[in-house]
Design a protein around this motif. Sequence first.
Motif, PDB file in Angstrom:
ATOM      1  N   PHE A  12      18.180  53.519  63.199  1.00  0.00           N
ATOM      2  CA  PHE A  12      19.060  52.422  63.588  1.00  0.00           C
ATOM      3  C   PHE A  12      19.877  52.811  64.811  1.00  0.00           C
ATOM      4  CE2 PHE A  12      18.583  50.490  59.368  1.00  0.00           C
ATOM      5  CZ  PHE A  12      18.534  49.150  59.725  1.00  0.00           C
ATOM      6  N   GLU A  13      20.004  51.881  65.725  1.00  0.00           N
ATOM      7  CA  GLU A  13      20.857  52.101  66.894  1.00  0.00           C
ATOM      8  C   GLU A  13      22.311  51.900  66.499  1.00  0.00           C
ATOM      9  OE1 GLU A  13      20.022  53.061  69.964  1.00  0.00           O
ATOM     10  OE2 GLU A  13      17.934  53.238  69.317  1.00  0.00           O
ATOM     11  N   TRP A  14      23.200  52.643  67.145  1.00  0.00           N
ATOM     12  CA  TRP A  14      24.636  52.524  66.868  1.00  0.00           C
ATOM     13  C   TRP A  14      25.135  51.115  67.149  1.00  0.00           C
ATOM     14  CZ3 TRP A  14      27.747  55.210  64.039  1.00  0.00           C
ATOM     15  CH2 TRP A  14      27.477  56.546  63.786  1.00  0.00           C
ATOM     16  N   SER A  15      24.654  50.512  68.229  1.00  0.00           N
ATOM     17  CA  SER A  15      25.145  49.180  68.600  1.00  0.00           C
ATOM     18  C   SER A  15      24.834  48.155  67.520  1.00  0.00           C
ATOM     19  CB  SER A  15      24.545  48.740  69.934  1.00  0.00           C
ATOM     20  OG  SER A  15      23.136  48.714  69.864  1.00  0.00           O
ATOM     21  N   ILE A  16      23.647  48.236  66.932  1.00  0.00           N
ATOM     22  CA  ILE A  16      23.279  47.299  65.868  1.00  0.00           C
ATOM     23  C   ILE A  16      24.154  47.514  64.639  1.00  0.00           C
ATOM     24  CG2 ILE A  16      21.433  46.669  64.263  1.00  0.00           C
ATOM     25  CD1 ILE A  16      19.467  47.262  66.523  1.00  0.00           C
ATOM     26  N   LEU A  17      24.365  48.764  64.284  1.00  0.00           N
ATOM     27  CA  LEU A  17      25.197  49.054  63.114  1.00  0.00           C
ATOM     28  C   LEU A  17      26.639  48.611  63.314  1.00  0.00           C
ATOM     29  CD1 LEU A  17      24.037  52.556  61.868  1.00  0.00           C
ATOM     30  CD2 LEU A  17      23.753  50.362  60.749  1.00  0.00           C
ATOM     31  N   LEU A  18      27.195  48.890  64.485  1.00  0.00           N
ATOM     32  CA  LEU A  18      28.600  48.559  64.716  1.00  0.00           C
ATOM     33  C   LEU A  18      28.829  47.058  64.848  1.00  0.00           C
ATOM     34  CD1 LEU A  18      29.595  51.457  67.120  1.00  0.00           C
ATOM     35  CD2 LEU A  18      30.121  51.220  64.688  1.00  0.00           C
ATOM     36  N   ILE A  19      27.953  46.369  65.547  1.00  0.00           N
ATOM     37  CA  ILE A  19      28.119  44.921  65.697  1.00  0.00           C
ATOM     38  C   ILE A  19      27.816  44.202  64.396  1.00  0.00           C
ATOM     39  CG2 ILE A  19      27.205  42.870  66.850  1.00  0.00           C
ATOM     40  CD1 ILE A  19      26.845  44.654  69.356  1.00  0.00           C
ATOM     41  N   GLY A  20      26.673  44.515  63.793  1.00  0.00           N
ATOM     42  CA  GLY A  20      26.310  43.876  62.526  1.00  0.00           C
ATOM     43  C   GLY A  20      27.276  44.222  61.407  1.00  0.00           C
ATOM     44  N   GLY A  21      27.660  45.487  61.348  1.00  0.00           N
ATOM     45  CA  GLY A  21      28.615  45.910  60.323  1.00  0.00           C
ATOM     46  C   GLY A  21      29.978  45.283  60.519  1.00  0.00           C
ATOM     47  N   GLY A  22      30.409  45.199  61.767  1.00  0.00           N
ATOM     48  CA  GLY A  22      31.701  44.560  62.048  1.00  0.00           C
ATOM     49  C   GLY A  22      31.708  43.097  61.662  1.00  0.00           C
ATOM     50  N   LEU A  23      30.611  42.414  61.946  1.00  0.00           N
ATOM     51  CA  LEU A  23      30.526  41.004  61.561  1.00  0.00           C
ATOM     52  C   LEU A  23      30.559  40.839  60.050  1.00  0.00           C
ATOM     53  CD1 LEU A  23      27.875  39.647  64.085  1.00  0.00           C
ATOM     54  CD2 LEU A  23      30.311  39.095  64.003  1.00  0.00           C
ATOM     55  N   LEU A  24      29.837  41.698  59.335  1.00  0.00           N
ATOM     56  CA  LEU A  24      29.828  41.597  57.871  1.00  0.00           C
ATOM     57  C   LEU A  24      31.175  41.993  57.272  1.00  0.00           C
ATOM     58  CD1 LEU A  24      28.209  40.948  55.344  1.00  0.00           C
ATOM     59  CD2 LEU A  24      27.457  43.298  55.291  1.00  0.00           C
ATOM     60  N   MET A  25      31.814  43.007  57.844  1.00  0.00           N
ATOM     61  CA  MET A  25      33.097  43.452  57.289  1.00  0.00           C
ATOM     62  C   MET A  25      34.186  42.395  57.457  1.00  0.00           C
ATOM     63  SD  MET A  25      33.549  47.492  58.067  1.00  0.00           S
ATOM     64  CE  MET A  25      33.231  47.419  59.810  1.00  0.00           C
ATOM     65  N   PHE A  26      34.151  41.674  58.570  1.00  0.00           N
ATOM     66  CA  PHE A  26      35.243  40.745  58.853  1.00  0.00           C
ATOM     67  C   PHE A  26      34.887  39.287  58.628  1.00  0.00           C
ATOM     68  CE2 PHE A  26      36.220  44.510  61.508  1.00  0.00           C
ATOM     69  CZ  PHE A  26      37.332  44.909  60.785  1.00  0.00           C
ATOM     70  N   ALA A  27      33.692  38.991  58.139  1.00  0.00           N
ATOM     71  CA  ALA A  27      33.313  37.601  57.866  1.00  0.00           C
ATOM     72  C   ALA A  27      33.940  37.140  56.563  1.00  0.00           C
ATOM     73  CB  ALA A  27      31.803  37.487  57.781  1.00  0.00           C
ATOM     74  N   PRO A  28      34.328  35.940  56.395  1.00  0.00           N
ATOM     75  CA  PRO A  28      34.615  34.945  57.423  1.00  0.00           C
ATOM     76  C   PRO A  28      35.914  35.316  58.128  1.00  0.00           C
ATOM     77  CG  PRO A  28      35.252  34.069  55.316  1.00  0.00           C
ATOM     78  CD  PRO A  28      34.620  35.429  55.064  1.00  0.00           C
ATOM     79  N   PHE A  29      36.006  34.969  59.374  1.00  0.00           N
ATOM     80  CA  PHE A  29      37.154  35.383  60.181  1.00  0.00           C
ATOM     81  C   PHE A  29      38.427  34.610  59.847  1.00  0.00           C
ATOM     82  CE2 PHE A  29      33.362  36.429  62.614  1.00  0.00           C
ATOM     83  CZ  PHE A  29      33.575  37.778  62.796  1.00  0.00           C
ATOM     84  N   PHE A  30      38.285  33.367  59.441  1.00  0.00           N
ATOM     85  CA  PHE A  30      39.451  32.535  59.130  1.00  0.00           C
ATOM     86  C   PHE A  30      39.295  31.960  57.747  1.00  0.00           C
ATOM     87  CE2 PHE A  30      39.038  32.351  63.754  1.00  0.00           C
ATOM     88  CZ  PHE A  30      40.270  32.841  64.112  1.00  0.00           C
ATOM     89  N   PRO A  31      40.268  31.822  56.932  1.00  0.00           N
ATOM     90  CA  PRO A  31      41.677  32.129  57.166  1.00  0.00           C
ATOM     91  C   PRO A  31      41.995  33.613  56.986  1.00  0.00           C
ATOM     92  CG  PRO A  31      41.442  31.178  55.005  1.00  0.00           C
ATOM     93  CD  PRO A  31      40.071  31.152  55.645  1.00  0.00           C
ATOM     94  N   GLU A  32      41.172  34.312  56.188  1.00  0.00           N
ATOM     95  CA  GLU A  32      41.395  35.742  55.979  1.00  0.00           C
ATOM     96  C   GLU A  32      40.039  36.388  55.697  1.00  0.00           C
ATOM     97  OE1 GLU A  32      44.085  38.606  53.081  1.00  0.00           O
ATOM     98  OE2 GLU A  32      43.500  36.638  52.347  1.00  0.00           O
TER      99      GLU A  32
END
Length: 76
Positions: free
Chosen positions: A8-28
């Motif tokens: 796995f490339e770092w960029s895929i892990l960081l972007i995909g992981g960041g999206l999963l960790m913080f989804a949904p962005f609103f309200p919390e």
Amino acid sequence: MMSWLDNFEWSILLIGGGLLMFAPFFPEPHLFEKIRMLSQGVLTKPIDIFDLFMHSSPIFVIALKAYRQFVLKVNR
């Protein structure tokens, strides 16, 4: 056994992981909500526990890849 993680490339892990960790962005983000529920002692429903594991799993995958690459010096 862990060669799939090394590929796995770092960029895929960081972007995909960041999206999963913080989804949904609103309200919390779910991860923050579930950690708050855990600290208050109200994380009791199985779906909430699964949600906590699902949204925190990228943290463990990224940490495992970092450990393998920087501590164990495993190259792909």
